[in-house]
Design an enzyme around this catalytic site. Structure first.
Site, PDB file in Angstrom:
ATOM      1  CE  LYS A  80       7.618  -1.758  -7.849  1.00 36.82           C
ATOM      2  NZ  LYS A  80       8.147  -1.446  -6.507  1.00 36.82           N
ATOM      3  CB  SER A 157       4.943  -0.818  -4.465  1.00 38.96           C
ATOM      4  OG  SER A 157       6.331  -0.582  -4.641  1.00 38.96           O
ATOM      5  CB  SER A 181       8.195  -1.434  -2.264  1.00 35.26           C
ATOM      6  OG  SER A 181       7.276  -0.446  -1.869  1.00 35.26           O
TER       7      SER A 181
END
Length: 471
Positions: A80, A157, A181
């Site tokens: 990520k 996210s 997230s």
């Protein structure tokens, strides 16, 4: 043999060890799929083909050398873009850092663990600016979309990570979760997403005094989720809330019967005026019935949190937003929501922040006390189905944007406040084929039993055959 991306992460690792596919072949397969398909998915902010092929060749040499084989040798995985990888573009989802490259000393401990496990770096997955919103839309890349309907967002996210896994652009992915997230995009994209207990995965060398955020795995299967947690988990000296390594591998728990469990359930949000969509409630009731059919005691429980209990979350989140090192002359380039949060964060006095942390801790204890009498807790993951791209985002009114996010995700944040583990499973599906995640939580440190229950549910209501058209 199936196409390479149809294999699970563990099946790919086994195929590499047996010589049925080489790490280079596997990596090239994913790179071709990303080049062909990611334009419609928005899973990646940066793809690293040269680095990936170098990693894959290194894995092949290690196989040929006959030395010890790490668990995921030659398996391509992304990171990520909230976590830096030395020498690789690192944006943190912000256009302010669009050209930034992570320096050599930047590697988080979890990136080192993924490398030690033998993984191949495919690239950096899409994330919103500094990981702040529950959608993945920003100015540094395209929005991340659920592969089940490209008009709808992937959530955030870790939206890029979830979209990559769901679209077959990665077998699994590392993500992070400060208020939902990992679980939010797992629900939107029809995959498994686990937020571990606070301290289970070390944040080293980074720090988060709030204790809200943790790293965690996203995958298509519970077994892959457990195996990736085995790779990522472990304390580092100096961790503020270390959790001792378990006696049993998390993957082993997936082969154990969970036994007969006491499972609480609630579907009423703690936020005044927020309701849950009927299709989400239908999936919740169906999952409750399935748990009862499997022999568990499913017990209706009251929502343990009161209205305004979570109010302390917002100032803490705002201070975290303000900590991002943005040059003053570039603040104007930030997203409106980011600027709004940072203004609040900078305005908070030290005493106000300390009081907010103390209030948040009290709320966490209230949830933990409510969970303690049970082996697990069932709630919906989200209050709503996946939302259209742009539906939650409101650049003209960031306060309304933030409220819309809470209405979308009323169940995830409290588990971050309490630091308890929870997992989203794709157990619900609408008539139109959209995924509806169901969330199971457990007491602190109980990831093993939680994974055993998740594996039982996966066996009883398998989702492997459900794949988006892009697959």
């Amino acid at each position: 043999m199936s196409e390479a991306h149809e294999l699970t992460m563990l099946e790919q690792a086994a195929a590499v060890r047996r010589g049925e596919i080489s790490p280079v072949e596997l990596t090239e397969h994913y790179l071709r799929r990303i080049e062909r398909l990611d334009g419609d998915v928005g899973a990646y902010l940066t793809v690293t083909p040269e680095r990936a092929l170098d990693d894959a060749r290194r894995a092949e040499r290690r196989l040929a050398g006959g030395a010890g084989t790490p668990p995921l040798l030659g398996v391509p995985l992304p990171v990520k873009d909230l976590d830096p990888v030395p020498g690789v573009r690192y944006t943190a989802g912000s256009a302010v850092f669009a050209d930034h490259v992570a320096p050599p000393e930047a590697a988080p401990h979890v990136v080192e663990l993924l490398e030690r496990a033998g993984t191949v770096l495919l690239g950096k997955t899409n994330t919103p600016e500094f990981g702040l919103p529950a959608y993945t839309e920003g100015r540094v890349g395209p929005p991340a979309r659920t592969p089940y309907d490209p008009a709808l967002g992937a959530g955030g996210s870790s939206g890029g990570a979830a979209a990559a896994v769901a679209a077959g652009l990665a077998p699994a992915a590392q993500g992070s979760d400060g208020g939902g997230s990992i679980r939010i995009p797992a629900s939107c994209c029809g995959i498994v997403g686990l937020k571990p207990s606070r301290g289970r995965i070390s944040p080293a060398p980074m720090g988060d005094v709030s204790g809200l955020a943790t790293l965690g795995p996203l995958a298509r299967t519970v077994r892959d989720t457990a195996a990736l947690l085995d790779v990522m988990a472990g304390p580092v000296p100096g961790d503020p809330v270390p959790v001792a390594a378990p006696d049993t591998a998390f993957l082993t728990w997936c082969d154990r019967s969970p036994g007969r469990l006491r499972i609480a359930r609630w579907a009423r949000p703690d936020v005044t005026g927020v309701t849950v969509e009927p299709e989400v409630l239908a999936a919740y009731e169906k999952t409750s019935s399935l748990l009862a059919e499997l022999g568990h005691d499913v017990i209706d429980a009251d929502q343990p949190l009161r209205p305004h209990d979570r109010d302390a979350f917002t100032p803490v989140w705002a201070v975290l937003a303000a900590m991002a090192p943005v040059p003053p002359d570039r603040e104007v380039e930030l997203m409106p929501l980011t600027r709004w949060l940072r203004e609040q964060g900078r305005a908070a006095a030290g005493l106000d922040y300390a009081r907010a942390l103390a209030a948040m801790q009290r709320v966490g204890r209230r949830l933990a006390a409510a969970v303690a009498p049970y082996d697990a807790v069932l709630t919906p993951t989200l209050g709503r189905l996946p939302q259209p791209v742009g539906a939650l985002r409101d650049d003209d009114d960031p306060a309304a944007d933030f409220e819309a996010q809470i209405a979308f995700t009323p169940f995830t944040g409290p588990w971050n406040i309490a630091g308890l583990p929870s997992i989203s499973l794709p157990l619900g599906w609408t008539a139109q084929g959209l995924p509806v995640g169901m969330m199971l939580g457990a007491p602190h440190g109980a990831e093993g039993p939680l994974l055993a229950l998740a594996a039982q549910l996966e066996a009883a209501a398998p989702w492997a055959a459900r794949r988006p058209k892009v697959w």
